[in-house]
Motif scaffolding. Structure first.
Motif, PDB file in Angstrom:
ATOM      1  N   UNK A 157      -9.775   3.151   2.589  1.00  0.00           N
ATOM      2  CA  UNK A 157     -10.987   3.542   1.865  1.00  0.00           C
ATOM      3  C   UNK A 157     -11.263   2.537   0.749  1.00  0.00           C
ATOM      4  N   UNK A 158     -12.323   2.795  -0.007  1.00  0.00           N
ATOM      5  CA  UNK A 158     -12.714   1.866  -1.067  1.00  0.00           C
ATOM      6  C   UNK A 158     -12.514   2.419  -2.470  1.00  0.00           C
ATOM      7  N   UNK A 159     -11.666   3.427  -2.632  1.00  0.00           N
ATOM      8  CA  UNK A 159     -11.429   3.999  -3.948  1.00  0.00           C
ATOM      9  C   UNK A 159     -10.178   3.352  -4.542  1.00  0.00           C
ATOM     10  N   UNK A 160     -10.399   2.366  -5.394  1.00  0.00           N
ATOM     11  CA  UNK A 160      -9.287   1.598  -5.966  1.00  0.00           C
ATOM     12  C   UNK A 160      -8.354   2.466  -6.801  1.00  0.00           C
ATOM     13  N   UNK A 161      -8.903   3.431  -7.536  1.00  0.00           N
ATOM     14  CA  UNK A 161      -8.068   4.282  -8.382  1.00  0.00           C
ATOM     15  C   UNK A 161      -7.119   5.134  -7.545  1.00  0.00           C
ATOM     16  N   UNK A 162      -7.635   5.743  -6.482  1.00  0.00           N
ATOM     17  CA  UNK A 162      -6.779   6.535  -5.603  1.00  0.00           C
ATOM     18  C   UNK A 162      -5.711   5.661  -4.944  1.00  0.00           C
ATOM     19  N   UNK A 163      -6.121   4.467  -4.516  1.00  0.00           N
ATOM     20  CA  UNK A 163      -5.164   3.545  -3.899  1.00  0.00           C
ATOM     21  C   UNK A 163      -4.043   3.194  -4.873  1.00  0.00           C
ATOM     22  N   UNK A 164      -4.388   2.852  -6.116  1.00  0.00           N
ATOM     23  CA  UNK A 164      -3.369   2.482  -7.104  1.00  0.00           C
ATOM     24  C   UNK A 164      -2.449   3.657  -7.419  1.00  0.00           C
ATOM     25  N   UNK A 169       2.857   6.320  -6.690  1.00  0.00           N
ATOM     26  CA  UNK A 169       3.663   7.421  -6.147  1.00  0.00           C
ATOM     27  C   UNK A 169       4.723   6.900  -5.185  1.00  0.00           C
ATOM     28  N   UNK A 170       4.316   5.980  -4.304  1.00  0.00           N
ATOM     29  CA  UNK A 170       5.264   5.430  -3.331  1.00  0.00           C
ATOM     30  C   UNK A 170       6.387   4.669  -4.038  1.00  0.00           C
ATOM     31  N   UNK A 171       6.025   3.839  -5.002  1.00  0.00           N
ATOM     32  CA  UNK A 171       7.038   3.054  -5.721  1.00  0.00           C
ATOM     33  C   UNK A 171       8.017   3.968  -6.455  1.00  0.00           C
ATOM     34  N   UNK A 172       7.497   4.995  -7.101  1.00  0.00           N
ATOM     35  CA  UNK A 172       8.336   5.941  -7.835  1.00  0.00           C
ATOM     36  C   UNK A 172       9.339   6.622  -6.899  1.00  0.00           C
ATOM     37  N   UNK A 173       8.846   7.125  -5.783  1.00  0.00           N
ATOM     38  CA  UNK A 173       9.727   7.827  -4.854  1.00  0.00           C
ATOM     39  C   UNK A 173      10.697   6.871  -4.158  1.00  0.00           C
ATOM     40  N   UNK A 174      10.267   5.643  -3.946  1.00  0.00           N
ATOM     41  CA  UNK A 174      11.147   4.612  -3.382  1.00  0.00           C
ATOM     42  C   UNK A 174      12.317   4.336  -4.332  1.00  0.00           C
ATOM     43  N   UNK A 175      12.045   4.249  -5.636  1.00  0.00           N
ATOM     44  CA  UNK A 175      13.109   4.031  -6.628  1.00  0.00           C
ATOM     45  C   UNK A 175      14.094   5.197  -6.619  1.00  0.00           C
TER      46      UNK A 175
END
Length: 197
Positions: A157-164, A169-175
């Motif tokens: 999609x084109x929603x930069x805020x949702x993408x960021x 979230x992914x980085x946090x859970x990956x850590x």
């Protein structure tokens, strides 16, 4: 590496010791040519002690060695920068550094990893992170997968805020997953560095 030991009348040059990972300045000592040679031989930082009037390997009594990682000389060839890995506190007072500073990275991800580790080791009922650790590795791995899928969906999609936000979230859970497996981000970075060679 040419070091001008003769520049100073006592033949000693300042040796600034810096943590090889956090880049914190740990201590200042002095080296003569013999101390530098011994440092390279032992791979443990060795100084010339002015008070003991002899070579002194940091940690020889306490066990808090400074493991040599790199040596650099400054532009005037009269000061050394020693990059080391400290084994325990560096200062004789028990502090991380001789300036009573905590030897932690100013890097936010390192700070976040420390918080995650604290939540793992000192869980509270209110902590979301502690609740993830309590669910076990299978649920935690599943959560990372869910976050990855959500990131992929937002990438289309084109929603930069949702993408960021999904990327965060992914980085946090990956850590969290890394710590659950007994690893830190620096372990993964080391693999990437090795691949880069």
């Amino acid at each position: 590496m040419k070091i001008d030991f003769a520049k100073y009348t006592d033949g000693l040059v300042p040796a600034i010791v810096q943590d090889a990972v956090t880049n914190k300045v740990l201590m200042l000592g002095f080296m003569n040519e013999e101390a530098l040679t011994k440092t390279k031989e032992l791979n443990k930082v060795t100084f010339f002690s002015r008070s003991k009037n002899r070579l002194w390997t940091k940690g020889e009594e306490s066990g808090n060695f400074l493991l040599l990682k790199d040596i650099k000389v400054d532009c005037d060839n009269d000061t050394l920068l020693i990059k080391a890995e400290p084994v325990g506190p560096v200062c004789h007072t028990g502090a991380d550094t001789c300036w009573d500073e905590k030897n932690v990275s100013n890097d936010f991800l390192s700070q976040l990893e420390n918080i995650i580790s604290d939540r793992k080791n000192n869980p509270t009922e209110k902590s979301y992170t502690a609740s993830l650790f309590a669910k076990g590795i299978n649920k935690l791995a599943q959560k990372v997968g869910e976050e990855a899928v959500e990131l992929v969906i937002e990438a289309k999609d084109n929603n930069d805020e949702l993408f960021k936000n999904e990327a965060a979230d992914l980085l946090f859970h990956y850590l969290i997953l890394l710590q659950a497996k007994g690893f830190k981000l620096e372990d993964i970075i080391a693999i990437l560095k090795e691949r880069h060679k």
